[in-house]
Design an enzyme around this catalytic site. Sequence first.
Site, short mmCIF file in Angstrom:
data_model
loop_
_atom_site.label_atom_id
_atom_site.label_comp_id
_atom_site.label_asym_id
_atom_site.label_seq_id
_atom_site.Cartn_x
_atom_site.Cartn_y
_atom_site.Cartn_z
N ASN A 85 -27.49 -17.70 -0.76
CA ASN A 85 -26.46 -17.37 -1.73
C ASN A 85 -26.25 -18.51 -2.72
O ASN A 85 -26.38 -19.69 -2.38
CB ASN A 85 -25.15 -16.94 -1.06
CG ASN A 85 -24.57 -17.95 -0.09
OD1 ASN A 85 -25.28 -18.54 0.72
ND2 ASN A 85 -23.26 -18.11 -0.15
N GLU A 94 -23.45 -19.53 -5.54
CA GLU A 94 -22.14 -19.23 -6.10
C GLU A 94 -21.98 -19.81 -7.50
O GLU A 94 -22.77 -20.66 -7.93
CB GLU A 94 -21.04 -19.78 -5.18
CG GLU A 94 -20.99 -19.04 -3.87
CD GLU A 94 -19.86 -19.52 -2.96
OE1 GLU A 94 -19.63 -18.84 -1.95
OE2 GLU A 94 -19.23 -20.56 -3.23
N CYS A 135 -25.95 -13.07 -3.86
CA CYS A 135 -26.12 -13.15 -2.41
C CYS A 135 -27.55 -13.51 -2.04
O CYS A 135 -28.48 -13.29 -2.80
CB CYS A 135 -25.76 -11.81 -1.78
SG CYS A 135 -24.04 -11.31 -2.01
N GLU A 189 -29.55 -12.09 0.15
CA GLU A 189 -30.43 -10.93 0.28
C GLU A 189 -31.00 -10.52 -1.07
O GLU A 189 -32.20 -10.31 -1.21
CB GLU A 189 -29.66 -9.74 0.88
CG GLU A 189 -29.13 -9.98 2.28
CD GLU A 189 -27.72 -10.54 2.32
OE1 GLU A 189 -27.39 -11.46 1.51
OE2 GLU A 189 -26.94 -10.08 3.17
N CYS A 229 -23.62 -7.38 2.72
CA CYS A 229 -22.47 -6.81 2.02
C CYS A 229 -22.87 -5.49 1.36
O CYS A 229 -24.05 -5.12 1.34
CB CYS A 229 -21.94 -7.80 0.97
SG CYS A 229 -22.98 -7.96 -0.50
#
Length: 160
Positions: free
Chosen positions: A62, A64, A73, A75, A112
Site C-alpha cells: 500500500n 498512502e 492498496c 492488491e 477491501c
Amino acid sequence: MKEVKIESTLTVFESFDELPKDVVSLMNKASEARLKAYAPYSKFLVGAAILLDNGEVITGNNQENASYPSGLCAERTAIYYAGAQFPEAKIVKMALTAGSQMQQTVSPIPPCGACRQAIAEYEVKQEAPIEIYFMGETGKIVKSTSLANLLPLGFDRSFL
C-alpha cells in the site's frame, strides 16, 4: 417473494506448516513487500504477492498519500503492475498479509471492497479463478478458491 441464500466456502490453515510450499514462498514475498509499504497516516501496512501463469511473481504494497483518496492498496498496486507488464498472463494465486504498526495483527485480513472489485475484473478478464490467501502478521491463513467467494453478486462488464 423468494429468499435466496448465498454461501461461501473458505479453507482455514492454522499455520504456515499446513500451507503448500509454493504458497509459503508467495506469502513470504507478500510479507517482504508489506515491510516496504508507505503508510505514514494509517500505520497499517499491507503486502501482496501474485503468482502469474508464466512463473513471474509480482509484489505490491500500500502507498498512502496525504490526499487520502489518492493512495493505492497493495492488491491493486500488484494487480495493475502485472496487467501493465504481463497483459497476457493469468493470475494464478495471490497472497496478502496486513499488519498495524500500533498493535499486532493476528486475524486474517481480507481485501477491501475496492480491491475485491479489481480482483473480480481480472477473474472475468482471464476467465479463470484466482486463489487468494490472506492473513494478519501472524496466525491463521484463509484461502479462497476464487474472488467470487469474497464478493458474491459482483459487478462486471456483463451489466454494461
